[in-house]
Design an enzyme around this catalytic site. Structure first.
Site, PDB file in Angstrom:
ATOM      1  CB  THR A  21      48.434  33.259  37.765  1.00  0.00           C
ATOM      2  OG1 THR A  21      47.216  33.216  38.522  1.00  0.00           O
ATOM      3  CG2 THR A  21      48.686  34.681  37.316  1.00  0.00           C
ATOM      4  CG  ASN A  22      43.450  32.002  35.937  1.00  0.00           C
ATOM      5  OD1 ASN A  22      42.699  32.729  36.582  1.00  0.00           O
ATOM      6  ND2 ASN A  22      43.735  30.761  36.324  1.00  0.00           N
TER       7      ASN A  22
END
Ligand code: PMT
Length: 208
Positions: A21-22
């Site tokens: 993810t980020n």
């Protein structure tokens, strides 16, 4: 106006318990959705997982992965006159999702990734969207050149670029400083809270 807004991160599963993810918190996209709804627009917010409350008066479609966000946007964009893409969508996703939790084995491990579909880049050519198209650009260098290239290549009316190498703005902060990049000129707005900035941005986008 009927407005579609994407927000938040995507989660790309590796195995049943892990994902890529980020750092997107969703704050910028949710602030835009709240501002657009307060200004009387009908808003659909398509969002990756965040800890934020859904803004009042906004229709909400939760998604997890980049491919789910692609499907959600493709199924909805035709009903909208304006689309704003503030989500931080993964550019790559694991080639294969392991059915069982991956076990520890060697000292090193390689995960093969494949490209995800570019949702913003598909809006015009693949989805046939003819409304106003606004993208974001998360840049760490050559902001204006990169943003203008994205604007022209993806058929956007406007790209909103922010410097994501700074910790006081951009990802997961409550403020942002953005440059508006149009096909033929650009303009930088002063640093402000994402809520104030969102109101200003919606006013500017209404003029488009
Ligand atoms: O969520 P916050 O913590 O408030 O942070 C806000 C933000 C930094 C995430 C936001 O302001 C922002 O910059 N969003 C875009 C992030 C991004 O992924 O930028 P990009 O330059 O990689 O992508 C360019 C554009 O293409 C974006 O509009 C993005 O939504 C879109 N995109 C990207 C990849 C992909 N597969 N599909 C897309 O539609």
């Amino acid at each position: 106006m009927k407005v579609l807004i994407t927000a938040g991160p995507t989660k790309e599963p590796i195995d049943p318990v892990r994902y890529l993810t980020n750092r997107s918190s969703g704050k910028m996209g949710y602030a835009l959705a709240a501002a657009a709804a307060k200004r009387g627009h009908s808003v659909l917010l398509i969002s990756g997982p965040t800890a934020l409350e859904i803004p009042e008066g906004v229709d909400y479609m939760p998604i997890e992965s980049a491919s789910e966000m692609y499907q959600a946007v493709a199924s909805q964009i035709g009903r909208h006159e304006l689309a704003i893409f503030a989500a931080a969508v993964a550019d790559y996703t694991p080639f294969k999702i392991a059915e069982q939790k991956l076990k520890k084995a060697d000292e090193e491990m390689t995960i093969t990734l494949k490209r995800t579909k570019d949702i913003l880049g598909s809006a015009r050519e693949v989805m046939g969207f003819e409304g106003t198209l606004v993208g974001f650009a998360a840049e760490t260098e050559d902001h204006l050149e990169n943003a203008r290239e994205k604007c022209l290549k993806k058929g956007c009316d406007l790209i909103i670029t922010n410097d994501v190498s700074r910790s006081d703005i951009g990802f997961d902060s409550s403020e942002n400083e953005v440059t508006l990049v149009y096909p033929d000129h650009s303009e930088t707005l002063p640093q402000d809270s994402k809520e104030h900035l969102a109101f200003h941005l919606i006013e500017i986008i209404e003029e488009l």
